[in-house]
Design a protein around this motif. Structure first.
Motif, PDB file in Angstrom:
ATOM      1  N   GLU A  69       0.835  -1.190   0.000  1.00 53.36           N
ATOM      2  CA  GLU A  69       0.000   0.000   0.000  1.00 53.36           C
ATOM      3  C   GLU A  69       0.873   1.244   0.000  1.00 53.36           C
ATOM      4  O   GLU A  69       1.978   1.254   0.546  1.00 53.36           O
ATOM      5  N   ALA A  70       0.378   2.302  -0.659  1.00 49.29           N
ATOM      6  CA  ALA A  70       1.154   3.533  -0.803  1.00 49.29           C
ATOM      7  C   ALA A  70       0.273   4.745  -0.548  1.00 49.29           C
ATOM      8  O   ALA A  70       0.203   5.671  -1.351  1.00 49.29           O
ATOM      9  N   GLY A  71      -0.449   4.749   0.575  1.00 52.69           N
ATOM     10  CA  GLY A  71      -1.308   5.870   0.903  1.00 52.69           C
ATOM     11  C   GLY A  71      -2.677   5.725   0.285  1.00 52.69           C
ATOM     12  O   GLY A  71      -3.085   4.631  -0.149  1.00 52.69           O
ATOM     13  N   SER A  72      -3.404   6.825   0.219  1.00 51.89           N
ATOM     14  CA  SER A  72      -4.764   6.803  -0.308  1.00 51.89           C
ATOM     15  C   SER A  72      -5.088   8.129  -0.988  1.00 51.89           C
ATOM     16  O   SER A  72      -4.390   9.128  -0.796  1.00 51.89           O
ATOM     17  N   THR A  85      -7.409   3.220  -1.501  1.00 47.82           N
ATOM     18  CA  THR A  85      -6.039   2.859  -1.172  1.00 47.82           C
ATOM     19  C   THR A  85      -5.218   2.715  -2.448  1.00 47.82           C
ATOM     20  O   THR A  85      -5.648   2.063  -3.402  1.00 47.82           O
TER      21      THR A  85
END
Length: 436
Positions: free
Chosen positions: A61-64, A74
């Motif tokens: 995951e790399a933030g949203s 996401t």
């Protein structure tokens, strides 16, 4: 289980994983919602594939980002440290070895000079010396980067010459200009380099690895077809379309441009490389009365030639001999480019390699003019001629891409090949019949 197209369910899962990995790699970070339209997969398929890739440690995951009227979405990206690749460039004056992570961040680099050990050019490329340089350099970059060898997706190697493959030896190099006659390079490296047996080697022509790099990350992005030219001591080319697996190196430098002309390093006469490679260019300057620096390497000598032809000092006069040699070289290259345009009708021709980039845009303008004069007007009007954008070290990057491309094609799995299926009964019957 098989589907009606002849592909198995396993094949479809691999293709779905490949599609998601490639889109995240080239266009990420992306949300699951965004992955659907760009991959053509249903939301359920995207969710299943992403869950697998996260579980495998390949995606994170790399933030949203905010969504229109709903919960934040996401973002996902390839995990940079999930795997590593080594790229090797067996170049004209050195062996360069680099280790990269998945984001193509260079983590370690080693260069070993190929110094001439005798009067013949072939002595520089002594096979045992090259193999030893690769062995020592691979060990060193792995140690410097602090990774486990088993984390490597593979070792990509760019070489001069034609690369064939045999069941016994793997990649075999036919490098006539460097004195390599059917050198079983893959077997020699596997026997010498201390890497696990499951780490694969991908050995190919240096122009092809340059082409791969420029098409993925450089001036070739977005082109449906291109020819990438490697211009160094000699000249080579790679013909590539948007399907990179169909890319092929062509021995463009040994296209005949003059019957019974100058002797080429391959032994034949009148090859383009005998006029347009940096080695031949500098030799022709010397023969015409120019004064290359004594005992200088080719890069330094080419810099001196350009400085003589285009002096930077105010009021300084250009060396007319140097200008004439450069113009003649541009004419030969223009004729060679015209051949590429007429034969392959590419959307772009990209010029790379240390000599091509050093000669730069001013020289390329003359080449374009001569190519336009020599080529058929319709394909010439649809082909641009540009410099590559990845710098003189792009062969190493392209070599490292070879194992990465294979990894993507396998859906991001490092598994042994599936066992061959049982031979159909009709094949067995016909073979028995033919043997009677």
């Amino acid at each position: 289980m098989r589907v009606h197209s002849g592909r198995t369910v396993r094949d479809l899962r691999r293709e779905n994983r490949t599609a998601v990995l490639q889109r995240l790699y080239f266009d990420g970070p992306l949300s699951r919602f965004s992955l659907g339209p760009v991959t053509g997969l249903s939301s359920g398929s995207v969710s299943n594939v992403v869950a697998e890739l996260v579980a495998d440690g390949l995606v994170e995951e790399a933030g949203s980002v905010d969504s229109a009227g709903g919960r934040p979405r996401t973002l996902l990206r390839i995990r940079q440290g999930s795997a590593y690749m080594i790229g090797v460039d067996v170049g004209e004056t050195r062996v360069r070895v680099e280790l990269f992570d998945m984001a193509l961040t260079e983590l370690a680099r080693v260069e070993k000079p190929l110094a001439a050990n005798g009067p013949r050019r072939e002595d520089r490329y002594d096979v045992a010396v090259v193999v030893a340089h690769v062995r020592d350099s691979v060990e060193e970059v792995v140690r410097r980067a602090g990774i486990e060898p088993a984390q490597l997706l593979g070792v990509g190697v760019g070489v001069p010459g034609i690369v064939a493959r045999t069941p016994e030896d793997g990649a075999v190099v036919h490098g006539q200009t460097i004195g390599w006659d059917a050198v079983p390079l893959e077997r020699l490296l596997r026997e010498s380099v201390p890497l696990p047996q499951e780490v694969p080697y991908f050995i190919d022509n240096g122009a092809k690895t340059l082409g791969q790099a420029e098409m993925w990350f450089g001036a070739g992005r977005g082109a449906s077809s291109a020819v990438v030219v490697l211009f160094g001591s000699g000249v080579g080319a790679c013909v590539v379309g948007d399907d990179l697996r169909s890319a092929r190196a062509v021995e463009w430098g040994h296209l005949k441009v003059q019957v019974r002309g100058r002797r080429c390093r391959c032994g034949a006469q009148g090859c383009l490389e005998a006029y347009a490679g940096a080695e031949a260019l500098l030799e022709r300057w010397r023969e015409a009365g120019g004064c290359p620096p004594v005992d200088a390497d080719e890069e330094t000598a080419l810099t001196a030639l350009l400085a003589a032809a285009h002096p930077s000092a105010p009021g300084a006069e250009a060396d007319t001999t140097a200008l004439a040699v450069l113009d003649e070289t541009a004419e030969y290259l223009g004729a060679g480019f015209a051949g590429l345009i007429n034969l392959f009708q590419p959307e772009r021709i990209l010029v790379g390699g240390w000599a091509g980039l050093q000669l730069g845009t001013r020289f390329l303008d003359s080449v374009r003019d001569y190519a336009t004069l020599c080529a058929l007007s319709y394909p010439a009007s649809h082909a641009s001629i540009e410099l590559g954008t990845l710098g003189p070290d792009a062969v190493t990057v392209g070599a490292a891409i070879l194992p990465l491309a294979d990894f993507f094609a396998q859906g991001g799995r490092r598994e042994p090949a599936e066992p061959e299926e049982t031979t159909p009964a009709w094949k067995t019957s016909l073979r028995e019949r033919a043997a009677q």
